[in-house]
Write a protein that holds these residues in place. Structure first.
Motif, short mmCIF file in Angstrom:
data_model
loop_
_atom_site.label_atom_id
_atom_site.label_comp_id
_atom_site.label_asym_id
_atom_site.label_seq_id
_atom_site.Cartn_x
_atom_site.Cartn_y
_atom_site.Cartn_z
N ASP A 80 0.83 -1.21 0.00
CA ASP A 80 0.00 0.00 0.00
C ASP A 80 0.86 1.25 0.00
N TYR A 81 1.94 1.25 0.79
CA TYR A 81 2.83 2.41 0.82
C TYR A 81 3.48 2.63 -0.53
N ASN A 82 3.92 1.55 -1.18
CA ASN A 82 4.51 1.66 -2.51
C ASN A 82 3.49 2.21 -3.50
N ASP A 83 2.24 1.74 -3.37
CA ASP A 83 1.17 2.17 -4.26
C ASP A 83 0.88 3.66 -4.08
N GLN A 84 0.97 4.14 -2.83
CA GLN A 84 0.70 5.55 -2.56
C GLN A 84 1.71 6.46 -3.25
N ALA A 85 2.92 6.00 -3.34
CA ALA A 85 3.97 6.84 -3.93
C ALA A 85 3.74 7.08 -5.41
N SER A 86 3.03 6.19 -6.05
CA SER A 86 2.83 6.31 -7.49
C SER A 86 1.34 6.38 -7.82
N LYS A 87 0.77 7.56 -7.65
CA LYS A 87 -0.64 7.75 -7.99
C LYS A 87 -0.78 9.03 -8.79
N ASN A 88 -1.76 9.00 -9.67
CA ASN A 88 -1.99 10.13 -10.57
C ASN A 88 -3.37 10.73 -10.32
N LEU A 89 -3.42 12.05 -10.24
CA LEU A 89 -4.69 12.75 -10.09
C LEU A 89 -5.48 12.60 -11.38
N VAL A 109 -9.44 12.87 -6.74
CA VAL A 109 -9.54 11.46 -7.09
C VAL A 109 -8.26 11.03 -7.79
N TYR A 110 -7.62 10.03 -7.22
CA TYR A 110 -6.35 9.51 -7.76
C TYR A 110 -6.51 8.07 -8.21
N LYS A 111 -5.73 7.71 -9.20
CA LYS A 111 -5.64 6.31 -9.62
C LYS A 111 -4.22 5.85 -9.30
N THR A 112 -4.13 4.79 -8.53
CA THR A 112 -2.81 4.28 -8.15
C THR A 112 -2.25 3.45 -9.29
N GLU A 113 -0.97 3.15 -9.18
CA GLU A 113 -0.31 2.36 -10.21
C GLU A 113 -0.97 0.99 -10.38
N SER A 114 -1.53 0.46 -9.30
CA SER A 114 -2.19 -0.85 -9.37
C SER A 114 -3.64 -0.75 -9.85
N GLY A 115 -4.11 0.48 -10.16
CA GLY A 115 -5.45 0.65 -10.71
C GLY A 115 -6.53 0.95 -9.68
N ARG A 116 -6.18 1.04 -8.42
CA ARG A 116 -7.17 1.36 -7.39
C ARG A 116 -7.47 2.85 -7.40
N ILE A 117 -8.66 3.20 -6.93
CA ILE A 117 -9.07 4.60 -6.85
C ILE A 117 -8.98 5.04 -5.39
N GLU A 118 -8.26 6.15 -5.18
CA GLU A 118 -8.12 6.72 -3.85
C GLU A 118 -8.61 8.15 -3.87
N VAL A 119 -9.43 8.49 -2.89
CA VAL A 119 -10.03 9.81 -2.80
C VAL A 119 -9.52 10.51 -1.56
N GLU A 175 -15.55 0.39 -6.23
CA GLU A 175 -14.84 0.32 -4.95
C GLU A 175 -13.79 1.42 -4.91
N ILE A 176 -13.83 2.21 -3.83
CA ILE A 176 -12.86 3.29 -3.68
C ILE A 176 -12.31 3.28 -2.26
N THR A 177 -11.13 3.86 -2.11
CA THR A 177 -10.53 4.07 -0.79
C THR A 177 -10.58 5.56 -0.51
N VAL A 178 -11.08 5.92 0.66
CA VAL A 178 -11.14 7.32 1.06
C VAL A 178 -10.11 7.53 2.16
N ALA A 179 -9.19 8.47 1.92
CA ALA A 179 -8.15 8.80 2.90
C ALA A 179 -8.57 10.06 3.65
N VAL A 180 -8.52 9.99 4.97
CA VAL A 180 -8.93 11.12 5.80
C VAL A 180 -7.79 11.47 6.75
#
Length: 133
Positions: A5-14, A117-127, A60-65
Motif C-alpha cells: 500500500d505504501y509503494n502504491d501511494q507513492a505512485s498515484k496520478n490525479l 480522485v487519484y488512480k494508483t499504479e495498481s489501478g485502485r481509486i483513492e479519494v 470500490e474506492i478508498t477514502v483517505a482522511v
C-alpha cells in the motif's frame, strides 16, 4: 497499511477533482455556495447541484482522511453503480459521525469543498478530501 500500500501511494496520478456546489436558499439572489457542510449534509443534499451525477464510476474506492483526525485513516466504500455526489456525501457523513464521537469534534464545523480522485499504479481509486472549517 501494508508495504504494498505504501509503494502504491507513492505512485498515484490525479484523475479528477470533484466539486460540491449548493444553491443558497437563505439569500435573496439564490447564489451558489462552493462547498457542502458535512454535518448538515442531509439538508444540503436537497439543494446540491448535479447531486445524481455519477462522478466516480468505479465500484470500490478508498477514502483517505487526515483532517480533522488526530490519526489519519482510510476506509473503503462500495457501490454497484459508482458514486454520485449525493451518495458519496451520505456515506461520508455517516463515517464522520462516528469519527466525531471518538475524536470529539463538531461535525457541523466541517465543509467539504472538493474531492481529489487519484488512480494508483495498481489501478485502485483513492479519494482525498478537501475540507475547510
Amino acid at each position: 497499511m501494508s508495504a504494498a500500500d505504501y509503494n502504491d501511494q507513492a505512485s498515484k496520478n490525479l484523475i479528477s477533482i470533484i466539486t460540491f456546489n449548493v444553491t443558497a436558499t437563505q439569500t435573496i439572489d439564490g447564489g451558489i455556495i462552493p462547498w457542502v457542510n458535512i454535518g448538515k449534509a442531509n439538508e444540503e443534499i436537497l439543494n446540491l447541484i448535479d447531486a445524481e451525477e455519477i462522478v466516480i464510476p468505479e465500484h470500490e474506492i478508498t477514502v483517505a482522511v487526515d483532517y480533522p483526525l488526530s490519526n489519519p485513516t482510510h476506509f473503503q466504500l462500495y457501490s454497484s453503480i459508482g458514486f454520485s455526489r449525493k451518495l458519496f456525501l451520505i456515506e461520508l457523513r455517516e463515517k464522520f459521525i462516528v469519527f466525531a464521537k471518538s475524536e470529539e469534534f463538531d461535525i457541523n464545523t466541517l465543509d467539504l469543498v472538493a474531492l481529489d480522485v487519484y488512480k494508483t499504479e495498481s489501478g485502485r481509486i483513492e479519494v482525498t478530501l478537501d475540507i475547510d472549517l
